[in-house]
Write an enzyme that holds these catalytic residues in place. Sequence first.
Site, PDB file in Angstrom:
ATOM      1  N   GLU A   1       2.896   0.522  -3.974  1.00 53.09           N
ATOM      2  CA  GLU A   1       2.034   0.302  -5.137  1.00 53.09           C
ATOM      3  C   GLU A   1       0.880   1.297  -5.200  1.00 53.09           C
ATOM      4  OE1 GLU A   1       2.788  -4.419  -6.013  1.00 53.09           O
ATOM      5  OE2 GLU A   1       1.137  -3.916  -4.685  1.00 53.09           O
TER       6      GLU A   1
ATOM      7  N   TYR B   1      -9.767  -0.337   2.488  1.00 51.20           N
ATOM      8  CA  TYR B   1      -9.321  -0.123   3.867  1.00 51.20           C
ATOM      9  C   TYR B   1      -8.960   1.326   4.161  1.00 51.20           C
ATOM     10  CZ  TYR B   1      -8.978  -4.754   5.990  1.00 51.20           C
ATOM     11  OH  TYR B   1      -9.267  -5.952   6.568  1.00 51.20           O
TER      12      TYR B   1
ATOM     13  N   ASP C   1       0.807  -1.223   0.000  1.00 53.17           N
ATOM     14  CA  ASP C   1       0.000   0.000   0.000  1.00 53.17           C
ATOM     15  C   ASP C   1       0.839   1.272   0.000  1.00 53.17           C
ATOM     16  OD1 ASP C   1      -2.334  -1.388  -0.215  1.00 53.17           O
ATOM     17  OD2 ASP C   1      -2.809  -1.345   1.919  1.00 53.17           O
TER      18      ASP C   1
END
Length: 658
Positions: A307, A388, A304
Amino acid sequence: MTVAHPLSLLTPEEVTTAKAVLDAAGEVPDGASIVHIILVEPTKDELAAWSPGDPVPRRVEALVVPGPALTMVKLIVSIDEERIVQREVIEGQRPTLLMGESFLVMVACTQHPDYIAALARRGITDLTHVQIDPWPAGSFGYAAEEGRRIARCISFLRMDETDNGYARPIEGVIVHADLGTGEVIEVIDHAPPGTDPIPLAPQGSRYDADHAGPLRTDLRPIHITQPEGVSFTVEDNLVRWQKWEMRMGWDPYEGLTLHQVHYTDTAPDGSERRRSILHRASISEMVVPYGDPGEVQGWKNAFDAGEWGLGRMTQSLTLGCDCLGEIHYTDVTMATEQGTPWVVPNAICMHEEDFGIGWKHVDLLTNRHEVRRSRRLVISHIATVGNYEYGFFWYFYLDGNIQLEVKLTGILSTQGVRVGESTPFSSPLAPGLVAPVHQHLFCARLDLDVDGTANRVEEVEAEVVPMGPEAPWGNAFRPKATVLAKESEAKRLTNPATSRSWRVVNPDKRNHVDRPVGYKLIPTMSTPTLLAHPESSVGQRAGFARHNLWVTPYAPDERRAAGEFPNQSAGGDGLPAWTAADRDLDGEDVVLWYSFGITHFPRPEDWPVMPTEYTGFLLAPFGFFERNPALDVPPSPPGPCHAPSGDDADGGGGCCST
Ligand code: CO
């Protein structure tokens, strides 16, 4: 157009200047994307040599993707001189997923006949509210993906625009798409022809107030008031609070960065020393590997930071909702993929929090009591990465503690199953809906400078003395400190049973009891390591998560734990590669890399939106101060002590000292 300090936050004007320089040099051809324009942070030596009043040299790094091929151009632009001072062509690597390209790929999916046919098999003919999530592709050796920048798209169905799509996965349909060209490479329908695809889950599940059912009516307001204002100041990006001083920075990948963290130590005689603790702290990378082995879910993992970008995905915060009390917000500047300034208002939230009891004692002989409130400065931001949310909360305390708390919330990544079925690798949430097991593994990069740069790392843990002449009662244990002298010796795991922690000391600076001054990294929460096999694709790519601790000697370009370009990488970059040199650590300028996080077995209670879960760590002084540094916190003024309720009430009068 000047800034006050070499570490001042990047400004919109600097982005504009950099883009003009790139344009003039023909470095941004038609169709190019600008991955980032970021401040080139001065090295430690450059910072040490700089004094207020000196010119502030500013350089930015621009990363340009000229076209669909695996070519990137990294350019260093001097803002003062308005020229390119360095140019490097990078071949064969991929940048983070780009927003513009991801959007084009989503559109291409909805127009592809195989995608339309796969959805029609599942009864979906109106694509208006189909939600397509592009995911980083990982690296699985597909021949068609060589030389390309890939996203794998999975889909969900919303009933209307504001529905929670994750309640209805369109299971078994995966699109492999070329981000560079915007083409669909392949639509994979995992339901073979002639079989019934897994149907949509029969019921939706929304989390907004209109759909939560009856709302509670008995919550009374809590107001946080600071009638005399806050106890911190912010000048440019320099924060001063109590005896703490630090600079805030920002990075598209790491999000919030903290620099030059100092504490002004007041001796009992009133003399003061401004002392260095941390040169730079950040989250350098994180990975979310999923544990389901099937071909529909088994490829899922996301870096996270590398990327997506914890800074790029950061959202503006709202007073009263995200942050309560007297809040100071800081805007941050990045660059759009067209190279224009991209300002995120209210990206960083700063405030003070009462944190309960700081210290207390009642003298039972005299019935005198002394109690002091604890208080902390909170500097935070929240990134929304797909489904998320990750909140990163740095806390600074009156007693010298520094804490990072990561708050995980948002929505689970879901999987559709036939009603009544389940898998061993997931948790059921609702009929026809499960959530695969996964991990959230973070890696903090902590460049400690404890009273200077020449530091030493010791592992400290309890050593039990065997019953015998030295321990006749069998009760004896003592702290055992082991110097981690080489990088190979410093790849370590936590051990709660022995209370293992790591102390960074300055061997040349002794305290009042003739011990080296130090700060200790304490694992306070869960500390899983990567469960994927070391030989697996994600096991190779997320090597940083196989140990809780790594230590390296400071190197300015060693920043990101999985390497600079983890997207579709084969792996091995970052910490595993750097530490292969097995450099010396003892007495060096050490950098600690701490991997921590959560192994998430989803619960029904995590659905449809996850109650915040917490992870993090603590940095605590260990012989850095001569005594409790919060001894000088004054007693709180007598407050209205509302008897009989209220947790701190003492029935009136002076609450905190008698
Ligand atoms: Co999770």
